[in-house]
Design a protein around this motif. Structure first.
Motif, mmCIF file in Angstrom:
data_model
loop_
_atom_site.group_PDB
_atom_site.id
_atom_site.type_symbol
_atom_site.label_atom_id
_atom_site.label_comp_id
_atom_site.label_asym_id
_atom_site.label_seq_id
_atom_site.Cartn_x
_atom_site.Cartn_y
_atom_site.Cartn_z
ATOM 1 N N ALA A 35 -42.980 6.793 50.278
ATOM 2 C CA ALA A 35 -43.220 7.225 51.659
ATOM 3 C C ALA A 35 -43.470 8.730 51.720
ATOM 4 N N LEU A 36 -42.697 9.487 50.964
ATOM 5 C CA LEU A 36 -42.858 10.946 50.934
ATOM 6 C C LEU A 36 -44.270 11.316 50.491
ATOM 7 N N ILE A 37 -44.739 10.719 49.425
ATOM 8 C CA ILE A 37 -46.060 11.054 48.877
ATOM 9 C C ILE A 37 -47.168 10.637 49.825
ATOM 10 N N LYS A 38 -47.016 9.530 50.498
ATOM 11 C CA LYS A 38 -48.038 9.102 51.464
ATOM 12 C C LYS A 38 -48.067 10.045 52.667
ATOM 13 N N ASN A 39 -46.914 10.585 53.074
ATOM 14 C CA ASN A 39 -46.848 11.493 54.226
ATOM 15 C C ASN A 39 -47.281 12.912 53.907
ATOM 16 N N ILE A 40 -46.864 13.445 52.780
ATOM 17 C CA ILE A 40 -47.095 14.849 52.467
ATOM 18 C C ILE A 40 -48.512 15.126 51.964
ATOM 19 N N LYS A 41 -49.099 14.217 51.248
ATOM 20 C CA LYS A 41 -50.454 14.398 50.692
ATOM 21 C C LYS A 41 -50.508 15.576 49.721
ATOM 22 N N PHE A 42 -49.675 15.528 48.717
ATOM 23 C CA PHE A 42 -49.686 16.564 47.677
ATOM 24 C C PHE A 42 -51.036 16.573 46.974
ATOM 25 N N GLU A 43 -51.475 17.754 46.544
ATOM 26 C CA GLU A 43 -52.708 17.874 45.767
ATOM 27 C C GLU A 43 -52.425 17.673 44.282
ATOM 28 N N LYS A 44 -51.242 18.103 43.850
ATOM 29 C CA LYS A 44 -50.848 18.016 42.452
ATOM 30 C C LYS A 44 -49.400 17.563 42.378
ATOM 31 N N VAL A 45 -49.086 16.879 41.289
ATOM 32 C CA VAL A 45 -47.697 16.520 41.035
ATOM 33 C C VAL A 45 -47.469 16.555 39.527
ATOM 34 N N ALA A 46 -46.284 16.993 39.144
ATOM 35 C CA ALA A 46 -45.898 16.985 37.730
ATOM 36 C C ALA A 46 -44.694 16.069 37.572
ATOM 37 N N VAL A 47 -44.741 15.254 36.540
ATOM 38 C CA VAL A 47 -43.658 14.329 36.230
ATOM 39 C C VAL A 47 -43.221 14.623 34.804
ATOM 40 N N SER A 48 -41.924 14.702 34.600
ATOM 41 C CA SER A 48 -41.418 14.921 33.252
ATOM 42 C C SER A 48 -41.077 13.591 32.601
ATOM 43 N N ALA A 49 -41.506 13.434 31.367
ATOM 44 C CA ALA A 49 -41.203 12.218 30.607
ATOM 45 C C ALA A 49 -39.852 12.317 29.916
ATOM 46 N N TYR A 50 -39.180 13.435 30.072
ATOM 47 C CA TYR A 50 -37.928 13.693 29.353
ATOM 48 C C TYR A 50 -36.917 12.561 29.504
ATOM 49 N N GLU A 76 -49.311 5.052 38.056
ATOM 50 C CA GLU A 76 -50.460 4.508 38.792
ATOM 51 C C GLU A 76 -50.361 4.816 40.277
ATOM 52 N N PHE A 77 -49.144 4.728 40.836
ATOM 53 C CA PHE A 77 -48.952 5.058 42.245
ATOM 54 C C PHE A 77 -49.288 6.522 42.495
ATOM 55 N N LEU A 78 -48.754 7.392 41.661
ATOM 56 C CA LEU A 78 -49.031 8.819 41.824
ATOM 57 C C LEU A 78 -50.521 9.094 41.680
ATOM 58 N N ALA A 79 -51.137 8.528 40.658
ATOM 59 C CA ALA A 79 -52.556 8.768 40.394
ATOM 60 C C ALA A 79 -53.450 8.249 41.512
ATOM 61 N N SER A 80 -53.041 7.190 42.186
ATOM 62 C CA SER A 80 -53.874 6.647 43.268
ATOM 63 C C SER A 80 -53.665 7.385 44.586
ATOM 64 N N ASN A 81 -52.633 8.224 44.674
ATOM 65 C CA ASN A 81 -52.336 8.935 45.919
ATOM 66 C C ASN A 81 -52.426 10.450 45.814
ATOM 67 N N ILE A 82 -52.602 10.951 44.605
ATOM 68 C CA ILE A 82 -52.626 12.394 44.384
ATOM 69 C C ILE A 82 -53.799 12.734 43.479
ATOM 70 N N GLU A 83 -54.485 13.810 43.822
ATOM 71 C CA GLU A 83 -55.689 14.195 43.089
ATOM 72 C C GLU A 83 -55.435 14.485 41.611
#
Length: 187
Positions: A35-50, A76-83
């Motif tokens: 819900a946060l990602i759909k509302n905010i519309k981030f241009e970039k996101v970083a995820v740590s695999a740690y 896949e969710f992040l990639a489909s909602n964030i550039e």
């Protein structure tokens, strides 16, 4: 001048994936990231695999498979909602980085890369079986931190505060490659 719009999708010891349940602490509300990602519309996101393998037994095939599915869904969710999506691989880890252990055992000031990757063997195994969406970029800290060897001390100063956490001065130096990638500039 930099403009930061940063939200941490996690908290210490927690993963924002459905199959992860911390044994001793609450990870409440982390699964609300969709819900946060759909509302905010981030241009970039970083995820740590740690932490992708935290709490997993590598011999539990069904648990490992479920974690792979969850990580794949997250990416896949992040990639489909964030550039632009960046997946940051784990940093070097080994007991030799701990200043007390290093000093007491009289160890060398460098350690071979392959030894520092062992703790994250399951993370690399999981990631090797995932097909990444086109707009997911892999960032490997080893490229800026190590050659064939990783440094334990630099100019006589320890770079880690324990086996797996950088000292602030070194974190700033070693992770400086992230700034031009992740920071939005108003030029």
């Amino acid at each position: 001048e930099s403009s930061y719009n940063i939200y941490y999708l996690t908290k210490n010891g927690c993963l924002p994936i459905e199959s992860y349940h911390a044994p001793k602490w609450s990870c409440k509300n982390l699964h609300t990231y969709k819900a946060l990602i759909k509302n905010i519309k981030f241009e970039k996101v970083a995820v740590s695999a740690y932490l992708f393998s935290v709490g997993l037994d590598e011999n539990d095939d069904s648990g490992v498979e479920k974690r792979k599915e969850d990580i794949k869904f997250l990416l896949e969710f992040l990639a489909s909602n964030i550039e632009e999506v960046f997946l940051i691989l784990p940093e070097p880890y080994h007991d030799s980085f701990d200043p007390l252990i290093h000093y007491r055992r009289g160890l060398d000031d460098t350690i071979p890369v392959d030894i520092t990757r062992k703790k994250h063997k399951l993370v690399y195994s999981i990631l090797s079986e995932i097909e990444f969406p086109e707009n997911v970029t892999i960032l490997d800290p080893y490229r800026t931190m190590c050659t064939d060897l990783c440094t334990i001390r630099e100019n006589g100063k320890y770079v880690y505060r324990d086996a797996g956490h950088f000292r602030p001065w070194y974190a700033k130096q070693a992770m400086s490659y992230l700034e031009p990638i992740l920071v939005f500039r108003n030029d």
